[in-house]
Design a protein around this motif. Structure first.
Motif, short mmCIF file in Angstrom:
data_model
loop_
_atom_site.label_atom_id
_atom_site.label_comp_id
_atom_site.label_asym_id
_atom_site.label_seq_id
_atom_site.Cartn_x
_atom_site.Cartn_y
_atom_site.Cartn_z
N LYS A 665 37.82 41.12 33.81
CA LYS A 665 37.23 42.19 34.62
C LYS A 665 37.70 42.11 36.07
O LYS A 665 37.73 43.11 36.77
CB LYS A 665 35.71 42.12 34.56
CG LYS A 665 35.12 42.57 33.22
CD LYS A 665 33.59 42.57 33.27
CE LYS A 665 33.03 43.06 31.94
NZ LYS A 665 31.53 43.05 31.95
N HIS A 666 38.08 40.92 36.51
CA HIS A 666 38.63 40.75 37.86
C HIS A 666 40.09 41.20 37.93
O HIS A 666 40.70 41.13 39.00
CB HIS A 666 38.53 39.29 38.29
CG HIS A 666 37.23 38.92 38.92
ND1 HIS A 666 36.93 39.18 40.24
CD2 HIS A 666 36.12 38.32 38.40
CE1 HIS A 666 35.72 38.73 40.52
NE2 HIS A 666 35.19 38.21 39.41
N GLY A 667 40.65 41.61 36.81
CA GLY A 667 42.05 42.02 36.78
C GLY A 667 43.01 40.88 36.52
O GLY A 667 44.22 41.05 36.64
N GLU A 668 42.48 39.71 36.11
CA GLU A 668 43.35 38.58 35.83
C GLU A 668 43.94 38.71 34.42
O GLU A 668 43.31 39.25 33.51
CB GLU A 668 42.55 37.26 35.90
CG GLU A 668 41.82 37.04 37.21
CD GLU A 668 42.74 36.57 38.33
OE1 GLU A 668 43.97 36.54 38.11
OE2 GLU A 668 42.24 36.27 39.42
N VAL A 669 45.17 38.20 34.27
CA VAL A 669 45.78 38.07 32.95
C VAL A 669 45.54 36.62 32.52
O VAL A 669 46.04 35.69 33.14
CB VAL A 669 47.28 38.39 32.97
CG1 VAL A 669 47.89 38.22 31.59
CG2 VAL A 669 47.50 39.80 33.47
N VAL A 670 44.73 36.44 31.48
CA VAL A 670 44.18 35.13 31.15
C VAL A 670 44.85 34.54 29.92
O VAL A 670 44.96 35.20 28.88
CB VAL A 670 42.66 35.22 30.91
CG1 VAL A 670 42.06 33.83 30.68
CG2 VAL A 670 41.97 35.90 32.09
N ALA A 671 45.28 33.29 30.05
CA ALA A 671 45.73 32.49 28.91
C ALA A 671 44.71 31.38 28.69
O ALA A 671 44.17 30.84 29.66
CB ALA A 671 47.11 31.90 29.16
N VAL A 672 44.44 31.07 27.44
CA VAL A 672 43.48 30.02 27.10
C VAL A 672 44.17 29.02 26.19
O VAL A 672 44.86 29.40 25.24
CB VAL A 672 42.23 30.60 26.40
CG1 VAL A 672 41.35 29.48 25.86
CG2 VAL A 672 41.44 31.47 27.35
N THR A 673 44.01 27.74 26.50
CA THR A 673 44.54 26.70 25.64
C THR A 673 43.38 25.93 25.02
O THR A 673 42.33 25.76 25.64
CB THR A 673 45.42 25.70 26.42
OG1 THR A 673 44.59 24.89 27.26
CG2 THR A 673 46.42 26.44 27.28
N GLY A 674 43.58 25.47 23.79
CA GLY A 674 42.54 24.69 23.13
C GLY A 674 42.98 24.27 21.75
O GLY A 674 43.90 24.85 21.17
N ASP A 675 42.30 23.26 21.23
CA ASP A 675 42.65 22.75 19.91
C ASP A 675 41.49 22.75 18.95
O ASP A 675 41.67 22.53 17.75
CB ASP A 675 43.20 21.32 20.02
CG ASP A 675 42.16 20.35 20.58
OD1 ASP A 675 41.18 20.82 21.20
OD2 ASP A 675 42.33 19.13 20.41
N GLY A 676 40.28 23.02 19.43
CA GLY A 676 39.10 22.93 18.58
C GLY A 676 38.58 24.29 18.16
O GLY A 676 38.91 25.32 18.74
N THR A 677 37.72 24.27 17.15
CA THR A 677 37.07 25.50 16.70
C THR A 677 36.22 26.09 17.81
O THR A 677 36.05 27.30 17.89
CB THR A 677 36.22 25.20 15.45
OG1 THR A 677 37.07 24.65 14.45
CG2 THR A 677 35.57 26.46 14.92
N ASN A 678 35.69 25.22 18.67
CA ASN A 678 34.88 25.72 19.79
C ASN A 678 35.70 26.55 20.76
O ASN A 678 35.15 27.35 21.52
CB ASN A 678 34.24 24.54 20.54
CG ASN A 678 35.28 23.57 21.08
OD1 ASN A 678 36.20 23.17 20.39
ND2 ASN A 678 35.15 23.20 22.34
N ASP A 679 37.03 26.39 20.75
CA ASP A 679 37.89 27.16 21.64
C ASP A 679 38.29 28.51 21.04
O ASP A 679 38.84 29.36 21.75
CB ASP A 679 39.18 26.38 21.95
CG ASP A 679 38.89 25.04 22.59
OD1 ASP A 679 38.12 25.02 23.56
OD2 ASP A 679 39.43 24.03 22.12
N ALA A 680 38.04 28.70 19.74
CA ALA A 680 38.60 29.86 19.03
C ALA A 680 38.16 31.21 19.59
O ALA A 680 38.99 32.11 19.76
CB ALA A 680 38.26 29.77 17.54
N PRO A 681 36.86 31.45 19.89
CA PRO A 681 36.49 32.77 20.44
C PRO A 681 37.23 33.09 21.74
O PRO A 681 37.70 34.21 21.94
CB PRO A 681 34.98 32.64 20.67
CG PRO A 681 34.53 31.62 19.68
CD PRO A 681 35.65 30.63 19.61
N ALA A 682 37.33 32.11 22.64
CA ALA A 682 38.05 32.34 23.90
C ALA A 682 39.53 32.57 23.65
O ALA A 682 40.16 33.41 24.30
CB ALA A 682 37.84 31.15 24.84
#
Length: 940
Positions: A665-682
């Motif tokens: 919403k701030h206009g950022e282009v967001v990348a997300v890194t993660g390895d767990g199921t808890n990271d999956a929605p993001a």
């Protein structure tokens, strides 16, 4: 929490009667077992924990609750995937152009132009479809889920192994060290059970305990006290896909398959997000601009030519309406031709080839790209939200430091085990015995099995030349007291030379309190421990005594051996990769389920706290917040907070997803890194989701790119590839639109002076289709440049054709038009009375092609001050395409004959055209770049 709420609703949920019955029955048995009071139980209940479910009960449970399988995402049909390629805005414009061209083709009985447009469409869509399907097949192999791994359960009075998919609600499962928990379950009994919940919460070690009746409310509802030590999930629940790291236990299954916690997280990870990539938005704008310009020019030309014809042609003063209609149709066809020429047929091919080549190249550098546009979107990233465990750190515990306690008499406190050993060796030998015997962990090669902290100690032992198995065999265990969170220590008594010796290991405050340390020595050790803890290391102490076990709280006759710091070290390449991202103008935020102290220390080690400020957000510094605090913020407060955040600790899946959406919403282009199921929605909601190759299948399915080597350095490389790719697309647009603009102006100019079309349909096909496709391959294959990492991220609102590129297109297009228009007039006057003179037309056609040939070299260095010849020998793809264009033009001119309406040219004519166009275009470009370099040096 979802699980707590669902457990509280068991009594009112008629569909969950089986789970309620099983849990209540097992709790009733468990409570009587603890009290050793079996009188009130029925014979059936007494036997139930040892008997387990019968075959009939298993079938009944499976019928009610289903199999223990996570439903995979519905696979899109190949036909639908292919048709999605036609949603590209440029492709849709080409489809309209093809339809109009087809209508005109029936009138003129000439289908060459229509065939060329359709070929461009089919080629671009098919190439994109092929590369995405190829990546998808590799990805399916990477994320294959094994639902047949064995699970120990009690069935029909026996402990048996069954496939994980066959576990049902009500089953009593037996779990031990190294087991992956097959379904959500409630503990019936456990001994020193510790579980790695990092796949769901990021927490590598959580202590579990059986359900206590003190946690129940009046209606049997579970209270918040059911959670243990601030953990994310209740202590008496074990969850599917988590790993047992220490101890063992028995539990009754309460949920299977999609109804498990990991199943619900997986479902949110596959929701359709409708997040558009920056490139797709830019191409949307470009398509609208091309449509507007093409239509405007075509309508204006149609009106102007028709009005001029009405004023000057006597036919409009007569009654020959058929002739008038033919004139109108002729001008209409000219207008449609202008629209078709305005559309860059090669653009979809260029974009697709650039993305596909990037996909293949990134795979070689350990980046498996699943979606074509993801590789380009990485170049627009402004924020990276990264998980800690496994991404920034190695997710492998190791001994960071081991400090012997010197407040002892080595000769007295460490009896000699070897007559030849020195005092220093004696201390080392006793320390090796303490680590080898006082543990529950094992080593499989260099891989710890069991408690990761104890595994780290065994690895340290191995690195120092000791075989822990030989030591265990030599000094057999007589008694062992398991670690518990209440006692905070573990003790083991072994026989050494026929005498009992007890080794103590645990929390420093407990172990050191049992040692007779001087005040000075204790203060020194406390300073050492504080230093370890400030570095986010886990600390423990080792001690021993001669004799059998004695409670540490009641005796002070233990001798301190050492204090140990255990760390999950930061990956060696991470600090440099983070610094590279910062130089590229990309903000990095650490988002983890770990404790605040650990998260902050890791962020400090990788230099992510340099921008922390002193402003407050709900009473605390804005650069750090916990997941619970973030969830408590209103939408406005959270929106104001996210830009300044550097660290979020104790983050839950919903917290990570909310952070991503607010940053967007701030206009950022967001990348997300993660390895767990808890990271999956993001991962799913981000513009680009980056999963680790060692991560969970759910995380990989939710991501766009998988880092096969688990390296954060690969993320920085992906940014460089994405930015270079975007520049390559801009270079192609510059080249393509210069061709189209000059050709469009030539058609208009030729019409104004009353000549025929200066280029035939087949010649235009060569210029606008084949040559553009070659150019797409050449410019798409240009190697990435590390210089792009010195630029700031581009704005999402920035048009793909920047002002400098727009000026270059206009100036070069008009300049090429002026040269060719003068040549057109010369050809008309010096030919056989008209442009139909085949020899003159061949000269004109070849000159036009050679202008674009040399301009392809200028396009290579667009946006820089470098010479086009810089690293030219490395660009084999470009050199091959240049040779191909030159050879193709010679073949067309020499052997094209009637099809291309050409005649062979002499060597002198070829040399004149190639030399003059090269001097004019390439020489002019080199002169311009030289001036740019001088200006840049002067400013520097």
């Amino acid at each position: 929490m979802a699980i707590m709420g669902n457990l509280a609703n068991f009594a009112s949920d008629s569909e969950n009667w089986w789970r309620k019955m099983c849990i209540n029955k097992h709790r009733r048995i468990m409570n009587h077992q603890v009290q050793n009071n079996w009188q009130d139980l029925t014979d059936e209940e007494v036997q139930d924990t040892k008997h387990g479910l019968t075959d009939t009960q298993v079938l009944e449970s499976r019928q009610r609750h289903g199999d223990n399988v996570l439903t995979p995402p519905k696979r899109t049909s190949m036909w639908k995937l292919y048709m999605e390629k036609y949603r590209d805005p440029i492709i849709q414009i080409l489809l309209v152009a093809a339809a109009v061209s087809l209508a005109l083709a029936f009138i003129e009985n000439d289908f060459v132009e229509t065939f060329g447009i359709l070929l461009a469409i089919v080629t671009a869509t098919t190439v994109g479809f092929y590369f995405e399907r190829d990546a998808a097949s590799k990805f399916r192999l990477l994320t294959a889920i094994n639902e047949d791994q064995p699970v120990k359960v009690r069935r029909n009075g026996r402990v048996v192994e069954i496939p994980r998919r066959d576990v049902v609600v009500g089953d009593v499962i037996l779990v031990g060290v190294g087991d992956e928990i097959p379904a959500d379950a409630e503990l019936l009994e456990c001994v020193n059970l510790q579980v790695d919940e990092s796949s769901l919460t990021g927490e590598p070690l959580t202590t579990k305990a059986v359900f206590s009746s003190s946690f129940q409310g009046q209606n049997g509802e579970q209270q918040n006290e059911g959670t243990h030590g601030g953990a994310t999930y209740p202590a008496h629940l074990i969850l599917r896909s988590t790993m047992v790291m220490n101890g063992h236990g028995e539990a009754v299954v309460t949920r299977v398959g999609d109804k498990t916690e990991i199943g619900r997280v997986a479902a949110s990870a596959t929701e359709t997000t409708h997040t558009k990539t920056p490139l797709s938005m830019q191409l949307d704008k470009l398509a609208k601009l091309i449509s507007l310009i093409g239509t405007t020019v075509a309508v204006t030309a149609f009106v102007c030519f028709l009005v001029r014809d009405i004023l000057t042609n006597p036919i409009w003063h007569g009654t020959d309406y058929f002739a008038m209609a033919l004139v109108v149709l002729n001008y209409f066809m000219m207008a449609v031709t202008l629209i078709v020429m305005a559309v860059p047929e090669g653009l979809p091919m260029a974009v697709t080839l650039a993305l596909a080549l990037n996909m293949r190249r990134m795979l070689k550098s350990n980046n498996l790209v699943r979606k074509l546009h993801a590789s380009e979107t990485m170049g627009a990233v402004t924020v990276i939200c990264t998980d800690k465990t496994g991404t920034l750190t190695e997710n492998k515990m190791q001994v960071g430091s081991l400090t012997p306690i010197s407040d002892c008499n080595p000769e007295k406190d460490y009896p000699s085990l070897n007559s030849d050993s020195l005092e220093s060796d004696r201390i080392q030998e006793w320390l090796a015995i303490a680590i080898a015997v006082n543990t529950t962990a094992e080593l499989d090669g260099d891989t710890p099995i069991g408690n990761p902290t104890e595994g780290a100690l065994l690895l340290w032992l191995k690195e120092n030349g000791y075989d822990y198995l030989k030591l265990r065999h030599k000094y057999p265990v007589q008694e062992q007291i398991a670690f518990s969170t209440e006692k905070k220590y573990m003790a083991t008594t072994v026989s050494i030379d026929g005498r009992p010796w007890t080794f103590l290991k645990g929390a420093p405050e407990t172990v050191l309190g049992a040692c007779g340390l001087t005040t000075e020595a204790r203060q020194g050790i406390d300073r050492t421990l504080s230093g370890y803890q400030r570095q986010a290391m886990r600390t423990l102490a080792l001690a021993f005594r001669e004799g059998t076990f004695a409670e540490p709280s009641s005796h002070a006759d233990y001798h301190g051996q050492a204090v140990v710091a255990i760390s999950d070290p930061v990956r060696a390449d991470v600090p440099a990769a983070i610094a590279q991202c910062h130089r590229a103008g990309i903000k990095v935020k650490v988002v983890t389920g770990d404790t605040s102290e650990t998260a902050i220390e890791i962020a400090r080690q990788i230099s992510c706290l340099e921008s922390k400020g002193k402003e407050n957000c709900k009473g605390r510094e804005r650069w750090h917040i916990t997941g619970a605090e973030f969830a408590a913020l209103s939408d406005k407060e959270a929106y104001d907070c996210v830009e300044h955040l550097c660290v979020m600790s104790r983050a839950r899946p919903a917290d990570k997803q909310r952070l991503v959406q607010l940053l967007q919403k701030h206009g950022e282009v967001v990348a997300v890194t993660g390895d767990g199921t808890n990271d999956a929605p993001a991962l799913n909601y981000a513009h680009v989701g980056l999963s680790l190759g060692s991560g969970t299948s759910v995380a990989k399915r939710a991501s766009d790119i998988t880092l096969l080597d688990d390296s954060f350095h690969s993320i920085a490389s992906a940014v460089m590839w994405g930015r270079s790719l975007y520049k390559n697309i801009q270079r192609f647009l510059y080249f393509q639109l210069v061709v189209n603009l000059s050709a469009l102006l030539l058609v208009l100019g030729g019409s104004f002076i009353g000549t025929e079309m200066p280029l035939t349909v087949t010649q235009i096909l060569w210029v606008n289709l084949i040559m553009d496709s070659f150019a797409a391959m050449a410019l798409a294959s240009l190697a990435p440049s590390r210089e792009v990492m010195l630029d700031k991220p581009r704005s999402q609102r920035e048009f793909i054709i920047s002002r400098p590129i727009g000026r270059g297109i206009l100036s070069c297009g008009i300049l090429f038009f002026a040269v060719m228009f003068v040549f057109l007039i010369w050809c008309e006057r010096h030919g056989a009375g008209s442009i139909i003179d085949v020899h003159e037309l061949t000269l004109f056609f070849t000159t036009f092609v050679m202008l674009q040939f040399w301009n392809l070299l200028n396009a290579k260095c667009l946006g820089s001050c470098h010479s086009a010849l810089r690293h030219i020998l490395r660009e084999r793809g470009l050199l091959f395409v240049l040779l191909l264009i030159l050879a193709g033009q010679w073949l067309i001119v020499t052997f094209g004959g009637r099809m291309f309406r050409t005649q062979p040219l002499s060597f002198g004519e070829w040399a004149g055209i190639v030399g003059l166009t090269g001097l004019f275009v390439f020489g002019g470009g080199e002169l311009w770049h030289a001036v740019c370099r001088l200006v840049h040096r002067h400013r520097a």
